[in-house]
Design an enzyme around this catalytic site. Sequence first.
Site, PDB file in Angstrom:
ATOM      1  N   TYR A  60       0.860  -1.183   0.000  1.00 35.78           N
ATOM      2  CA  TYR A  60       0.000   0.000   0.000  1.00 35.78           C
ATOM      3  C   TYR A  60       0.896   1.233   0.000  1.00 35.78           C
ATOM      4  O   TYR A  60       1.832   1.327   0.802  1.00 35.78           O
ATOM      5  CB  TYR A  60      -0.892   0.001   1.250  1.00 35.78           C
ATOM      6  CG  TYR A  60      -1.768   1.230   1.379  1.00 35.78           C
ATOM      7  CD1 TYR A  60      -2.792   1.481   0.469  1.00 35.78           C
ATOM      8  CD2 TYR A  60      -1.576   2.138   2.411  1.00 35.78           C
ATOM      9  CE1 TYR A  60      -3.609   2.599   0.592  1.00 35.78           C
ATOM     10  CE2 TYR A  60      -2.390   3.264   2.547  1.00 35.78           C
ATOM     11  CZ  TYR A  60      -3.403   3.493   1.638  1.00 35.78           C
ATOM     12  OH  TYR A  60      -4.205   4.597   1.766  1.00 35.78           O
ATOM     13  N   LYS A  86       4.251   8.970   8.964  1.00 40.42           N
ATOM     14  CA  LYS A  86       4.048   8.344  10.264  1.00 40.42           C
ATOM     15  C   LYS A  86       5.031   8.823  11.336  1.00 40.42           C
ATOM     16  O   LYS A  86       4.847   9.912  11.870  1.00 40.42           O
ATOM     17  CB  LYS A  86       3.977   6.829  10.084  1.00 40.42           C
ATOM     18  CG  LYS A  86       2.775   6.485   9.184  1.00 40.42           C
ATOM     19  CD  LYS A  86       2.392   5.038   9.075  1.00 40.42           C
ATOM     20  CE  LYS A  86       1.078   4.943   8.301  1.00 40.42           C
ATOM     21  NZ  LYS A  86       1.073   4.083   7.159  1.00 40.42           N
ATOM     22  N   ASP A 114       9.225   3.141  -0.310  1.00 42.64           N
ATOM     23  CA  ASP A 114       8.157   3.764   0.473  1.00 42.64           C
ATOM     24  C   ASP A 114       8.375   3.336   1.927  1.00 42.64           C
ATOM     25  O   ASP A 114       7.987   2.243   2.330  1.00 42.64           O
ATOM     26  CB  ASP A 114       6.785   3.317  -0.042  1.00 42.64           C
ATOM     27  CG  ASP A 114       5.648   3.912   0.792  1.00 42.64           C
ATOM     28  OD1 ASP A 114       5.942   4.580   1.805  1.00 42.64           O
ATOM     29  OD2 ASP A 114       4.483   3.689   0.427  1.00 42.64           O
TER      30      ASP A 114
HETATM   31  C1  PLP Z   1       0.409   4.618   5.816  1.00 42.80           C
HETATM   32  C2  PLP Z   1       1.139   4.412   4.562  1.00 42.80           C
HETATM   33  C3  PLP Z   1       1.007   5.301   3.473  1.00 42.80           C
HETATM   34  C4  PLP Z   1      -0.006   6.412   3.446  1.00 42.80           C
HETATM   35  O1  PLP Z   1       0.215   7.368   4.412  1.00 42.80           O
HETATM   36  P1  PLP Z   1      -1.009   8.343   4.821  1.00 42.80           P
HETATM   37  O2  PLP Z   1      -0.367   9.304   5.758  1.00 42.80           O
HETATM   38  O3  PLP Z   1      -2.034   7.452   5.444  1.00 42.80           O
HETATM   39  O4  PLP Z   1      -1.499   8.985   3.581  1.00 42.80           O
HETATM   40  C5  PLP Z   1       1.828   5.115   2.380  1.00 42.80           C
HETATM   41  N1  PLP Z   1       2.710   4.113   2.343  1.00 42.80           N
HETATM   42  C6  PLP Z   1       2.856   3.242   3.354  1.00 42.80           C
HETATM   43  C7  PLP Z   1       3.876   2.168   3.253  1.00 42.80           C
HETATM   44  C8  PLP Z   1       2.064   3.348   4.489  1.00 42.80           C
HETATM   45  O5  PLP Z   1       2.179   2.441   5.468  1.00 42.80           O
END
Ligand code: PLP
Length: 433
Positions: free
Chosen positions: A147, A270, A242
């Site tokens: 994701y 995060k 990511d």
């Molecule tokens: C949480 C997450 C996102 C998205 O971040 P948001 O702040 O919720 O938009 C993108 N990539 C990864 C790997 C994530 O865990």
Amino acid sequence: MTPPKLEKSQSLFQRAQRVIPGGVNSPVRAYRGVGGTPPFIARGEGPCVIDVDGNRYVDYVGSWGPLILGHCDADVLARVAEAAASGTSFGAPTAAEVELAELICDALPAMDMLRLVSSGTEATMSALRLARGATGRPRILKFEGCYHGHADSLLVGAGSGVATLGIPGSPGVPEALAELTVQAPFNDLAAVTQAFEKWGSELACVIVEPIAGNMGCVPPEPGFLEGLRRLCDAYDALLIFDEVMTGFRVAWGGAQVRHGIEPDLTCLGKVIGGGLPAAAYGGRRELMTQMAPEGPIYQAGTLSGNPLAVAAGLETLRRLSKPEVYDALESMTQRLTQGFAERAREAGVPFTSASVGGMFGCFFHPGPVRNFADAQAADEPAFRRFFHVMLEEGVYLAPSPYEAGFVSLAHGEGELAATLAAATAAFAAAAAR
Ligand SMILES: *Cc1c(COP(=O)(O)O)cnc(C)c1O
């Protein structure tokens, strides 16, 4: 123990569903994957959350990753209050955002420059635009079950919430765009090699969660990330890590430091916002200088580098900048997953778990779990039974088998013991059909 009373949560949930789709502001919060009413949270306290009915839970969601210091850390709150007293937003440069950028670039050898944004979605969306703009190529390669936020190009086989809800793609993403997203199974270099053989000259980038955390927790097999680096180099495509989840969660810096691999671009979020909205994308200087105003590729944000978020992020990162911090976090997380595995074995439940740094995943599956197809083969009803007993016993887990769990530095021996005691009952429930 009697099930928690959720009267106030139930009534709030009914009200919420009239004015907010599904009653929630992010789909997985609605508990569709497990059934029942989500507790409405009144407040947090270190490793715990307390709901509006007064039930207290040991929290392994941690706001889905940011709260590595736990809830209401006194120093984070103090820095945020100080920042707020000077103004909540200026839309102008500040000293603190320079400090945060320097700190993050110092921690990540592959990152010369970064830009702060407000969410992980914004970070990955912007990194993708940069990759396409810099290479002049249209296609991207992502992995099934990874994701990367909900930007159109990335909502294909996206794990996490879409997997929980059984949604394969998403209406509203034009087919013409979705077609440009090439997919491969995680940990499958042969499939990536084939994709490059087919699309190599059109691939702008490979984007990957270097430790997958949105199909549970699935670490990369030895050689997988190295292979991606090699293939990207061979075809002049960019490698994007990511690390929105793994950044400063699995090690100081993130998975790239742990594995010694330098991606071209990195996305963070995060933890770097310490519970407030901050995220970033960054990488090599010659790429980042292609962003406006230095270069022609456009990206902007009214609240980017928000002073409160930067203050929370700076204090959080300052506290993480000692190696022993991650050793403690990793050992607590390992003891948790080992405790789960022992109890599952005693209950005769097929179970496998993984943990890296302060993140973990649980699969009701005999293992190994190497990719999304494996994760999907897990026993979902067993997870649901386990989940509900854990909640009744005061342990707050993500309401989906496709989410990672998070341990914070505020979790101590008391929380570990209480969690494992609850797990004994929960695995017994999982075993009972
Ligand atoms: C949480 C997450 C996102 C998205 O971040 P948001 O702040 O919720 O938009 C993108 N990539 C990864 C790997 C994530 O865990």
